[in-house]
Write an enzyme that holds these catalytic residues in place. Structure first.
Site, PDB file in Angstrom:
ATOM      1  N   LYS A 103     -43.180  -2.814 -16.485  1.00 11.05           N
ATOM      2  CA  LYS A 103     -43.458  -3.070 -17.919  1.00 11.05           C
ATOM      3  C   LYS A 103     -44.112  -1.898 -18.541  1.00 11.05           C
ATOM      4  O   LYS A 103     -45.299  -1.537 -18.151  1.00 11.05           O
ATOM      5  CB  LYS A 103     -44.085  -4.266 -18.235  1.00 11.05           C
ATOM      6  CG  LYS A 103     -44.435  -4.529 -19.653  1.00 11.05           C
ATOM      7  CD  LYS A 103     -45.725  -5.155 -20.176  1.00 11.05           C
ATOM      8  CE  LYS A 103     -46.995  -4.344 -20.171  1.00 11.05           C
ATOM      9  NZ  LYS A 103     -46.803  -3.345 -21.263  1.00 11.05           N
ATOM     10  N   GLU A 154     -65.291   6.150 -21.269  1.00 11.86           N
ATOM     11  CA  GLU A 154     -64.108   6.845 -21.014  1.00 11.86           C
ATOM     12  C   GLU A 154     -63.671   7.183 -22.645  1.00 11.86           C
ATOM     13  O   GLU A 154     -63.516   6.262 -23.430  1.00 11.86           O
ATOM     14  CB  GLU A 154     -63.102   6.226 -20.206  1.00 11.86           C
ATOM     15  CG  GLU A 154     -61.792   7.119 -20.138  1.00 11.86           C
ATOM     16  CD  GLU A 154     -60.874   6.410 -19.456  1.00 11.86           C
ATOM     17  OE1 GLU A 154     -60.581   5.158 -19.816  1.00 11.86           O
ATOM     18  OE2 GLU A 154     -60.138   7.179 -18.553  1.00 11.86           O
ATOM     19  N   CYS A 211     -56.577  10.342 -16.662  1.00  9.50           N
ATOM     20  CA  CYS A 211     -57.600   9.520 -16.102  1.00  9.50           C
ATOM     21  C   CYS A 211     -58.715  10.309 -15.544  1.00  9.50           C
ATOM     22  O   CYS A 211     -59.714  10.012 -15.443  1.00  9.50           O
ATOM     23  CB  CYS A 211     -56.833   8.306 -15.410  1.00  9.50           C
ATOM     24  SG  CYS A 211     -55.758   9.145 -14.127  1.00  9.50           S
ATOM     25  N   GLU A 240     -55.291   1.282 -10.630  1.00  4.49           N
ATOM     26  CA  GLU A 240     -55.587   2.466 -10.963  1.00  4.49           C
ATOM     27  C   GLU A 240     -56.284   2.612 -12.381  1.00  4.49           C
ATOM     28  O   GLU A 240     -55.527   2.492 -13.386  1.00  4.49           O
ATOM     29  CB  GLU A 240     -54.453   3.229 -10.771  1.00  4.49           C
ATOM     30  CG  GLU A 240     -53.773   3.419  -9.428  1.00  4.49           C
ATOM     31  CD  GLU A 240     -54.600   4.023  -8.357  1.00  4.49           C
ATOM     32  OE1 GLU A 240     -55.594   4.895  -8.831  1.00  4.49           O
ATOM     33  OE2 GLU A 240     -54.354   4.036  -7.062  1.00  4.49           O
TER      34      GLU A 240
HETATM   35  P1  NAD Z   1     -54.439  -0.228 -21.215  1.00  2.15           P
HETATM   36  O1  NAD Z   1     -55.091  -0.948 -20.377  1.00  2.15           O
HETATM   37  O2  NAD Z   1     -54.591  -0.751 -22.647  1.00  2.15           O
HETATM   38  O3  NAD Z   1     -52.830  -0.465 -21.019  1.00  2.15           O
HETATM   39  C1  NAD Z   1     -52.251   0.081 -19.846  1.00  2.15           C
HETATM   40  C2  NAD Z   1     -50.879  -1.081 -19.594  1.00  2.15           C
HETATM   41  O4  NAD Z   1     -51.218  -2.394 -19.310  1.00  2.15           O
HETATM   42  C3  NAD Z   1     -50.104  -1.281 -20.821  1.00  2.15           C
HETATM   43  O5  NAD Z   1     -48.722  -1.414 -20.433  1.00  2.15           O
HETATM   44  C4  NAD Z   1     -50.482  -2.462 -21.417  1.00  2.15           C
HETATM   45  O6  NAD Z   1     -49.544  -3.163 -22.326  1.00  2.15           O
HETATM   46  C5  NAD Z   1     -50.894  -3.275 -20.407  1.00  2.15           C
HETATM   47  N1  NAD Z   1     -51.844  -4.283 -20.504  1.00  2.15           N
HETATM   48  C6  NAD Z   1     -53.020  -4.226 -21.221  1.00  2.15           C
HETATM   49  N2  NAD Z   1     -53.799  -5.375 -21.121  1.00  2.15           N
HETATM   50  C7  NAD Z   1     -53.271  -6.183 -20.149  1.00  2.15           C
HETATM   51  C8  NAD Z   1     -53.443  -7.523 -19.397  1.00  2.15           C
HETATM   52  N3  NAD Z   1     -54.651  -7.899 -19.788  1.00  2.15           N
HETATM   53  N4  NAD Z   1     -52.803  -7.877 -18.541  1.00  2.15           N
HETATM   54  C9  NAD Z   1     -51.696  -6.951 -18.197  1.00  2.15           C
HETATM   55  N5  NAD Z   1     -51.159  -5.927 -18.916  1.00  2.15           N
HETATM   56  C10 NAD Z   1     -52.004  -5.455 -19.689  1.00  2.15           C
HETATM   57  O7  NAD Z   1     -54.425   1.409 -21.173  1.00  2.15           O
HETATM   58  P2  NAD Z   1     -53.799   2.531 -21.985  1.00  2.15           P
HETATM   59  O8  NAD Z   1     -54.732   2.869 -23.293  1.00  2.15           O
HETATM   60  O9  NAD Z   1     -52.366   2.186 -22.187  1.00  2.15           O
HETATM   61  O10 NAD Z   1     -54.042   3.785 -20.696  1.00  2.15           O
HETATM   62  C11 NAD Z   1     -55.136   4.525 -20.677  1.00  2.15           C
HETATM   63  C12 NAD Z   1     -56.061   4.114 -19.515  1.00  2.15           C
HETATM   64  O11 NAD Z   1     -55.182   4.018 -18.387  1.00  2.15           O
HETATM   65  C13 NAD Z   1     -57.425   4.848 -19.521  1.00  2.15           C
HETATM   66  O12 NAD Z   1     -58.226   4.152 -19.214  1.00  2.15           O
HETATM   67  C14 NAD Z   1     -56.944   5.584 -18.252  1.00  2.15           C
HETATM   68  O13 NAD Z   1     -57.877   6.320 -17.681  1.00  2.15           O
HETATM   69  C15 NAD Z   1     -55.994   4.829 -17.370  1.00  2.15           C
HETATM   70  N6  NAD Z   1     -55.403   5.569 -16.543  1.00  2.15           N
HETATM   71  C16 NAD Z   1     -55.649   5.481 -15.099  1.00  2.15           C
HETATM   72  C17 NAD Z   1     -54.761   6.055 -13.910  1.00  2.15           C
HETATM   73  C18 NAD Z   1     -55.284   6.142 -12.609  1.00  2.15           C
HETATM   74  O14 NAD Z   1     -54.524   6.623 -11.784  1.00  2.15           O
HETATM   75  N7  NAD Z   1     -56.464   5.900 -12.318  1.00  2.15           N
HETATM   76  C19 NAD Z   1     -53.684   6.986 -14.562  1.00  2.15           C
HETATM   77  C20 NAD Z   1     -53.620   7.138 -15.743  1.00  2.15           C
HETATM   78  C21 NAD Z   1     -54.225   6.052 -16.777  1.00  2.15           C
END
Ligand code: NAD
Length: 482
Positions: free
Chosen positions: A179, A388, A289, A253
């Protein structure tokens, strides 16, 4: 020219979506409409999970192929993606504002490198290990694929983060429902075309873009065996709650607020080290991240380090993500820019000293741009040092001794990345060993394909990268022999 799709790639076919809802894609740099794709709903997830289930449960299917057969298919997929890599990089930069040099260097390269790496690992490992027993005569320890994987990725590195799941999952013998995030959907359709061309068996990889409700539905789906999630810590906690209730294995992650510890002998005279500092603190417009967005500077050299960071941020070329001269592009969405600007306002409200940036760049009236921003005199307990921000906003915090620097670095809910800067690598290594984090770099931060990457504390659980990642997609079954 815009890029339009009206079908999903599910079960090895291009099929009509269950609803007429669509996702309209805008350019982060110009706000122009660049494409449209169907928006997934629960019925689409049902169909994708059913296809992945059938592919996994087929008694002669993917899960029962030899690792070498799966590796051959993964290498075919890598070749089909290679043929599209330029277009993949272009679509990603157009959607999320990633500078084109970054998407060409990372997003166009990592997917195939990861696929080939995990194909090679699959070829070279035994599925069964025979061990002499202490109570029984012998045990056979078998690695078995965990099943259907629900894989959820964010928008910041959409393809690399997808392949950090697809690579080890395929190597293990799992099937997947991916997804992607609504902000980055166009690249996923190129991936679907590549899967089709590479003749990956029907249902092994299915792609349903959609929002967080669709993500939550996939996480809780009764036919899913494992969840692999990359995203924010807030969403990760919700995913973990569902998986806890269902006793479903999950890899998380999540977010970070990593520290760059600058030791008092650090020497930034060399151009390469200044470039390393940029990569470690501002890659992808601050939307990465592991970035070290808290710079810990010794009080004895505080003003000099603040000047260095300020100069680095203020001299960066800000512009259209598709321009190869751009070092800092726009943020991924208007909503995300609002969030980043909210943090800048909080920093000012908390009394931090703005040394550069803080507003929108002049002459860039369209696109979701924010000036690279640096705050000095930041208290490590303040909101901008603890939360963050996920944009080009850096905080410089003063420390008194190395012990103090380590204490400040560890005084964070997160533990994802980090760096130590010193002219003496052994000294930096000693400090790196004391930081509570999943990964840390000496004089640069760069994740490595061949070594595990994961977070501690609120940054997540489980590992991606490295051969170790395959373990997240396997069960170990032990057979006892009398
Ligand atoms: P987000 O959590 O809003 O969304 C990430 C994904 O999860 C999207 O596809 C979203 O549609 C989905 N999603 C959101 N809420 C959900 C839920 N309750 N259940 C299932 N799916 C859900 O994050 P974002 O703003 O898209 O991305 C940025 C974040 O990702 C930052 O916090 C960043 O640090 C983190 N990130 C972490 C890593 C790592 O390897 N640790 C790598 C890249 C990004």
């Amino acid at each position: 020219m815009t890029t339009e799709y009206d079908k999903f790639y599910i079960g090895g076919e291009w099929i009509d979506p269950a609803s007429d809802r669509t996702i309209e894609v805008l350019s982060a740099s110009t706000e122009a409409r660049i494409g449209q794709v169907p928006d997934g709903i629960e019925e689409d997830v049902d169909r994708a999970v059913a296809a992945a289930r059938r592919a996994f449960d087929d008694p002669t299917g993917w899960a029962h192929w030899t690792p070498a057969e799966r590796a051959d298919a993964m290498e075919r997929l890598a070749a089909a993606i290679d043929a599209r890599s330029t277009e993949i990089a272009h679509r990603i930069s157009n959607q999320n504002g990633m500078p084109i040099t970054t998407s060409t260097g990372i997003e166009a390269v990592f997917p195939t490198t990861l696929l080939r790496f995990y194909a090679a690992v699959a070829r070279n490992r035994e599925q069964e290990e025979h061990r002499a027993g202490m109570i029984v005569r012998e045990t056979i320890v078998r690695r078995e694929p965990v099943g259907v994987v629900g894989a959820i990725v964010p928008w910041n590195f959409p393809q690399t983060l997808a392949f950090l799941k697809i690579g080890p999952a395929l190597a293990a013998g799992c099937t997947l429902v991916m997804k992607p995030s609504p902000e980055t959907v166009l690249d996923g359709f190129l991936l679907a075309e590549a899967i089709d061309e590479a003749r990956i068996p029907a249902g092994v990889i299915n792609i349903v873009p959609g929002g967080r409700e669709v993500g939550a539905y996939l996480v809780a789906h009764p036919q899913v065996d494992k969840v692999a999630f990359t995203g924010s810590t807030a969403a990760g906690r919700q995913v973990a709650e569902t998986c806890g209730r269902l006793l479903r294995p999950v890899t998380l992650e999540l977010g970070g607020k990593s520290a760059a510890i600058v030791l008092d002998d650090a020497n930034f005279d060399e151009q390469t080290l200044r470039e390393n500092l940029f990569v470690s603190t501002l890659t992808n417009n601050g939307q990465t991240c592991w970035l070290c967005t808290r710079v810990l500077a010794p009080r004895s050299r505080y003003d000099e380090i603040v000047d260095l960071i300020t100069d680095m941020a203020s001299s960066a070329t800000v512009g259209d993500a598709l321009d190869p001269a751009t070092q800092i592009g726009p943020l991924a969405s208007s909503r995300h820019r609002d969030r980043v600007e909210g943090y800048i306002a909080k920093g000012l409200g908390e009394g931090a000293r703005l040394t550069t940036g803080g507003g929108r760049p002049k002459g860039l009236d369209k696109g979701w741009f924010v000036e690279p921003t640096v705050f000095a005199d930041v208290d490590n307990n303040s909101v901008i040092a603890q939360e963050e921000i996920f944009g080009p906003v850096l905080s410089v915090v003063a420390y008194d001794s190395v012990d103090d620097a380590v204490r400040l670095a560890n005084d964070s809910d997160y533990g994802l990345g980090g760096t130590v800067w010193s002219a003496d690598e052994d000294r930096a290594l000693d400090v790196a060993r004391r930081v509570q984090t999943g990964t840390i770099g000496l004089n640069v931060f760069l994740p490595e394909i061949n070594a595990p990457f994961g977070g501690v504390k609120a940054s997540g659980m489980g590992y991606e990268f490295g051969a170790e990642a395959i373990g997240g997609y396997e069960h170990l079954k032990t057979i006892f022999r009398r």
